[in-house]
Design a protein around this motif. Sequence first.
Motif, PDB file in Angstrom:
ATOM      1  N   ASP A 131    -117.460 -34.902  45.638  1.00  0.00           N
ATOM      2  CA  ASP A 131    -116.085 -34.440  46.166  1.00  0.00           C
ATOM      3  C   ASP A 131    -116.062 -34.508  47.664  1.00  0.00           C
ATOM      4  O   ASP A 131    -115.085 -34.640  48.197  1.00  0.00           O
ATOM      5  CB  ASP A 131    -115.706 -32.935  45.845  1.00  0.00           C
ATOM      6  CG  ASP A 131    -114.971 -33.009  44.204  1.00  0.00           C
ATOM      7  OD1 ASP A 131    -114.763 -33.996  43.671  1.00  0.00           O
ATOM      8  OD2 ASP A 131    -114.533 -31.908  43.675  1.00  0.00           O
ATOM      9  N   THR A 132    -117.041 -33.953  48.278  1.00  0.00           N
ATOM     10  CA  THR A 132    -117.285 -34.030  49.688  1.00  0.00           C
ATOM     11  C   THR A 132    -117.082 -35.316  50.274  1.00  0.00           C
ATOM     12  O   THR A 132    -116.412 -35.679  51.038  1.00  0.00           O
ATOM     13  CB  THR A 132    -118.484 -33.215  50.253  1.00  0.00           C
ATOM     14  OG1 THR A 132    -118.534 -31.930  49.752  1.00  0.00           O
ATOM     15  CG2 THR A 132    -118.746 -33.324  51.672  1.00  0.00           C
ATOM     16  N   VAL A 137    -116.391 -31.361  36.377  1.00  0.00           N
ATOM     17  CA  VAL A 137    -117.831 -32.099  36.722  1.00  0.00           C
ATOM     18  C   VAL A 137    -118.651 -32.489  35.582  1.00  0.00           C
ATOM     19  O   VAL A 137    -119.852 -32.798  36.016  1.00  0.00           O
ATOM     20  CB  VAL A 137    -118.573 -31.112  37.836  1.00  0.00           C
ATOM     21  CG1 VAL A 137    -117.664 -30.842  38.946  1.00  0.00           C
ATOM     22  CG2 VAL A 137    -118.941 -29.790  37.224  1.00  0.00           C
ATOM     23  N   THR A 157    -111.371 -37.037  43.504  1.00  0.00           N
ATOM     24  CA  THR A 157    -112.343 -35.702  43.338  1.00  0.00           C
ATOM     25  C   THR A 157    -112.157 -35.569  41.775  1.00  0.00           C
ATOM     26  O   THR A 157    -111.338 -35.876  41.207  1.00  0.00           O
ATOM     27  CB  THR A 157    -111.969 -34.398  44.014  1.00  0.00           C
ATOM     28  OG1 THR A 157    -110.499 -34.265  43.753  1.00  0.00           O
ATOM     29  CG2 THR A 157    -111.878 -34.905  45.560  1.00  0.00           C
ATOM     30  N   LEU A 158    -113.111 -34.629  41.253  1.00  0.00           N
ATOM     31  CA  LEU A 158    -113.462 -34.601  39.947  1.00  0.00           C
ATOM     32  C   LEU A 158    -112.989 -33.201  39.436  1.00  0.00           C
ATOM     33  O   LEU A 158    -113.404 -32.179  39.904  1.00  0.00           O
ATOM     34  CB  LEU A 158    -114.881 -34.563  39.312  1.00  0.00           C
ATOM     35  CG  LEU A 158    -115.362 -36.173  40.018  1.00  0.00           C
ATOM     36  CD1 LEU A 158    -116.954 -36.221  39.593  1.00  0.00           C
ATOM     37  CD2 LEU A 158    -114.753 -37.057  38.946  1.00  0.00           C
ATOM     38  N   MET A 206    -123.313 -33.383  42.176  1.00  0.00           N
ATOM     39  CA  MET A 206    -121.976 -33.625  41.591  1.00  0.00           C
ATOM     40  C   MET A 206    -120.840 -33.175  42.480  1.00  0.00           C
ATOM     41  O   MET A 206    -119.844 -33.748  42.858  1.00  0.00           O
ATOM     42  CB  MET A 206    -121.829 -32.850  40.216  1.00  0.00           C
ATOM     43  CG  MET A 206    -122.520 -33.161  39.182  1.00  0.00           C
ATOM     44  SD  MET A 206    -122.178 -32.684  37.449  1.00  0.00           S
ATOM     45  CE  MET A 206    -122.402 -30.825  37.989  1.00  0.00           C
ATOM     46  N   LYS A 207    -121.014 -31.800  43.313  1.00  0.00           N
ATOM     47  CA  LYS A 207    -120.162 -31.420  43.874  1.00  0.00           C
ATOM     48  C   LYS A 207    -119.911 -32.091  45.395  1.00  0.00           C
ATOM     49  O   LYS A 207    -118.988 -32.218  45.958  1.00  0.00           O
ATOM     50  CB  LYS A 207    -120.431 -29.858  44.248  1.00  0.00           C
ATOM     51  CG  LYS A 207    -119.953 -29.193  43.198  1.00  0.00           C
ATOM     52  CD  LYS A 207    -118.324 -29.053  42.875  1.00  0.00           C
ATOM     53  CE  LYS A 207    -117.457 -28.469  43.933  1.00  0.00           C
ATOM     54  NZ  LYS A 207    -115.956 -28.377  43.361  1.00  0.00           N
ATOM     55  N   HIS A 266    -113.122 -26.899  52.494  1.00  0.00           N
ATOM     56  CA  HIS A 266    -113.965 -28.074  53.648  1.00  0.00           C
ATOM     57  C   HIS A 266    -113.209 -28.189  54.793  1.00  0.00           C
ATOM     58  O   HIS A 266    -113.756 -27.953  56.060  1.00  0.00           O
ATOM     59  CB  HIS A 266    -113.589 -29.407  53.201  1.00  0.00           C
ATOM     60  CG  HIS A 266    -114.509 -30.127  52.119  1.00  0.00           C
ATOM     61  ND1 HIS A 266    -114.371 -29.645  50.635  1.00  0.00           N
ATOM     62  CD2 HIS A 266    -115.414 -30.820  51.772  1.00  0.00           C
ATOM     63  CE1 HIS A 266    -115.332 -30.211  49.796  1.00  0.00           C
ATOM     64  NE2 HIS A 266    -116.090 -30.707  50.426  1.00  0.00           N
TER      65      HIS A 266
END
Lengths: 325, 325
Positions: B251-252, A169, A165-166, B247-248, A255
């Motif tokens: 991560d998902t 971003v 994961t970043l 971008m987000k 999440h």
Amino acid sequence: MKDVILGIDIGGTNTKFGFIDRDGIILTQGELPTTEGETVHDFLRILYSEVQNKFKKIEDEAKVIGVGVGAPNGNFYTGTIENAPNLKWHGSVPLVELLQSYFKLPVYLTNDANAAAIGEMIYGGAKNMRNFVVVTLGTGLGSGIVVNGELVYGHDGNAGELGHTLVNVKGSGRVCGCGRRGCLETYVSATGIKRTVYKFLADYTDYSELRGVSFNDLTAEMITQAAKRGDKIAIDCFEYTGKVLGMKLADTVAHLSPEAIFLFGGLVRAEEFLFDPVRYHLEKNLLSIFKGKVKILPSGLGLNNTAVMGAAALAWKELERVPVA
Amino acid sequence: MKDVILGIDIGGTNTKFGFIDRDGIILTQGELPTTEGETVHDFLRILYSEVQNKFKKIEDEAKVIGVGVGAPNGNFYTGTIENAPNLKWHGSVPLVELLQSYFKLPVYLTNDANAAAIGEMIYGGAKNMRNFVVVTLGTGLGSGIVVNGELVYGHDGNAGELGHTLVNVKGSGRVCGCGRRGCLETYVSATGIKRTVYKFLADYTDYSELRGVSFNDLTAEMITQAAKRGDKIAIDCFEYTGKVLGMKLADTVAHLSPEAIFLFGGLVRAEEFLFDPVRYHLEKNLLSIFKGKVKILPSGLGLNNTAVMGAAALAWKELERVPVA
């Protein structure tokens, strides 16, 4: 006769194995270099022979009912190891098929972090949890996610890559081995904290015992020991590492709303130097409905043989899923 | 007689309901303002009476076997609506208990985004998927996550708050209604894109038909129509919105490796103005093992009655889980 599982942990350097019962007792165990043999076939022949030798010690009391394997890039669905950068076997290795031809038993494979998560569920601190996450802090950052009591593999077996994961971003940040920039594991892992030490030694002028150590010689254990002796740079590096991890875990909680997040691996030896900033920055970044609800815990598996136990737990879990007809 | 579910969607302004069969056919439906009545008890009495009236039209052909409800902050585990900021009923409302006292039937409650995800699985584009995510783009950004064919509720029923993952981990960024800064929904939602329009109108000098509209009057639909007419500011705002979302969502994907991510809600009407940048920036930010694998799709439920259908789908799924003895 007691039922046992053969758990195998294939690491970049060494492969460990053990015969483990349902209560997590290791009856006997062994180890060999993963680099043995020219090909994967040679290696498995040698491994099989070592396993047979060790099994002789317990053959009067134990019956092996399955094999569980944890390996880098091990894919549960396909039973293959896919292009693992730290192993010398290239391409796609059909490990489950190969091991079945030796052992004539059910064989289950997953990656090391997923095996750690199942180990936590079967033997460790998550025995009564149905929603939790395990973060393994080694050379990189791995993760295993459990939802509704089941491991999350995703549609292709590749879920749980929290290390990628970043943090940033905007495409900036530290260069990652995956070819991108700003991945979480470039900050939070044994390698990540080494990078942070070098950055802090460059940015600040404080005395530090770490100034005498080259990048190649520096280990996470040295940083931990320095922190415990009060070295400011080392303490600040754990603070920074914990901050980045806590902030990003807030997204993980958004999440999944897990009951707990377990930290696993050598960095955990730093204890409160790592856990305090993780907890603080996680709480600070959580949406209010999650605040005060998510436990940050050290792995309940301890620090030894955990990967072998996780591999065995995978097989226990799968064998218990389908009752024998 | 055909089995049907009563699906109820409680929104901030209106409450819609419908009797829906297993194939997604709405036999009859109705609507009333959510603000009716002084208390939630008054409201439910009025709702019950309206539902009974509508049911008379189909009572010769249909038998109601359960009730599914989607509501803001609806918690599947507790059956309560917890402190929903857009509803006038404050505190914790035991909605499932109250509705059961009227209908004497199994009642299931979840939040609107989770209901949308189950609707997608039962009636929409995810019928054959076991791992997917639904992102609802309304006033805020909601999400429903499905793993191994089951909705992810987390340990407390609050999982799936992607709208409150952080675009900026440094504690800066746009102020969010949740009291923090930099949450994804402050950029990606009907309100988020309005904020982006106003920022772009401030930063750039391009002609735009949106310069004549006040913040209060501006709607996402106006921005969509402007983009379709070639308005550069409007197009750039969708590009920016899609970029942040793409971008987000990387991560998902790193968490869950879903087969598809469905976008749902009014902003979806912008079609390629939204989907193209989401797809481009998602791919650009994915770890290589995920590249080219994750579909970004419009909801297969269409744009009408989807919330009521999702609420009904929740009850169908739960009733099918436990076979009647």
